[in-house]
Design an enzyme around this catalytic site. Sequence first.
Site, short mmCIF file in Angstrom:
data_model
loop_
_atom_site.label_atom_id
_atom_site.label_comp_id
_atom_site.label_asym_id
_atom_site.label_seq_id
_atom_site.Cartn_x
_atom_site.Cartn_y
_atom_site.Cartn_z
N ASN A 174 -19.04 71.94 -0.09
CA ASN A 174 -19.76 71.40 1.07
C ASN A 174 -19.07 71.83 2.35
O ASN A 174 -17.87 71.63 2.51
CB ASN A 174 -19.78 69.86 1.00
N GLU A 175 -19.83 72.47 3.23
CA GLU A 175 -19.35 72.81 4.58
C GLU A 175 -17.93 73.36 4.58
O GLU A 175 -17.07 72.91 5.34
CB GLU A 175 -19.46 71.59 5.49
N GLU B 51 -29.09 69.21 4.39
CA GLU B 51 -28.78 68.14 5.34
C GLU B 51 -29.60 68.38 6.59
O GLU B 51 -29.42 69.39 7.28
CB GLU B 51 -27.28 68.08 5.69
#
Length: 566
Positions: free
Chosen positions: A214-215, A340
């Site tokens: 994630n990110e 997201e």
Amino acid sequence: MTTHNSQYSAETAHPDKQESSPAPTAAGTTASNVSTTGNATTPDASIALNADATPVADVPPRLFGSFVEHLGRCVYGGIYEPSHPTADENGFRQDVLDLVKELGVTCVRYPGGNFVSNYNWEDGIGPRENRPVRRDLASHCTETNEMGIDDFYRWSQKAGTEIMLAVNMGTRGLKAALDELEYVNGAPGTAWADQRVANGIEEPMDIKMWCIGNEMDGPWQVGHMSPEEYASAVDKVAHAMKLAESGLELVACGSSGAYMPTFGTWEKTVLTKAYENLDFVSCHAYYFDRGHKTRTAASMQDFLASSEDMTKFIATVSDAADQAREANNGTKDIALSFDEWGVWYSDKWNEQEDQWKAEAAQGLHHEPWPKSPHLLEDIYTAADAVVEGSLMITLLKHCDRVRSASRAQLVNVIAPIMAEEHGPAWRQTTFYPFAEAALHARGQAYAPAISSPTIHTEAYGDVPAIDAVVTWDEQARTGLLLAVNRDANTPHTLTIDLSGLPGLPGLGTLALGKAQLLHEDDPYRTNTAEAPEAVTPQPLDIAMNATGTCTATLPAISWISVEFHG
């Protein structure tokens, strides 16, 4: 979540919906009320589906996904609260489950988010009394691990949703991902699969879509990496996971946001290196009215046009993915997982974070970290709902490349559903545009021809006031029109022509189903526990003739949906 780490337990203050405030105008004066019924003005805009219109693509069910992260009260006090009056034998809140089903969510990304980058998935399996309590570095909270993959699988079975599972690429990596894959999907007869069976889940969970980290470009992320480091890591993990189960659909981390200095080049570097074993690249984008504290007119107009940024975002990432395909002489397109997206007032979070940093810098601290504190509990306005309706239109108009999306998040944390501890659950304003699309957008998506007045924005220049999308299921003979008026000041009357729908001549006529309008004269009005239906869609006064033509007036800052059938 594109944010720094923080600890925060105070409630965020929100405008009182009972105190109606005037809508902002370009001149800063009060906007006059606009009738929401009848055709009060001469049409100045049009939406038409021509006979030669080609569909964008089929509407992918995963476009209507959501996101559950171990953050704030999304899990604990949201989907899981054993002491709640509606809790079932697993501790799941039935009132929240009912709203999730009503929302129409198809797929849920879990368990993070920033949380996953310091998470041991093994902590959340087996008897709850044996699970370890850990520190969550993402939000400086205490994680009890009462909920884990076993429990979330059982919850998803009740909710009727697919799971998109994220793996830890911050403090872990290849072996942990393979072990987790064996645990959730393996046939009995191997160590981890047998452990799942022993924990009460005999059948494989059949989780197909996996987010590899994630990110990972974000400096706030535990174990964040350079694009070259992540490209090498994701290539190895994706390759090994496909060796274990070739039918998986794997999502690589895209850049954390369009504001990142490597946005675009990150995607190109990662996808070029790991192209062969990847299926998706993630996109993350949040929007908010940057003048919400002073209710500045120009900021509201920019906010209403947020889909202009999302459109550019999709084009940039699609181009990077296409360059990676060409560099590999490939034939497949890497799809986009907009996993997201939504409205998030991150300036509030950043202020809280700055305060925490200042306090934390004053020496070492040994006080316990809080359990499931109130974090990111934005209360959404009517204008926020209109913007989210506009963003959904954009996702549908680009569903040839955006094949999955997760509205972030699902409950309590920047969510369409709010739930009080031991109390009620209710729909936020943003619930309604999502639910309408999720429940009724089927078949093929079409980008209609739109003629519209323009509005001026400081962020994007002159842009059309009106945007729209049409979906049409030719086999079921059902369709949906979604449209938005992004003008902060002026109503616009549309002529709508759907006579070019495929197969329509053979159907004979079109008939109108439900038509609704979301608009408030006070765009800052909200829903609360005390008044959960202060903002709801109202019937739209519209009449459709047999050829699929009609006229509708959209007030300033409004969203409409029109269901029709043959």
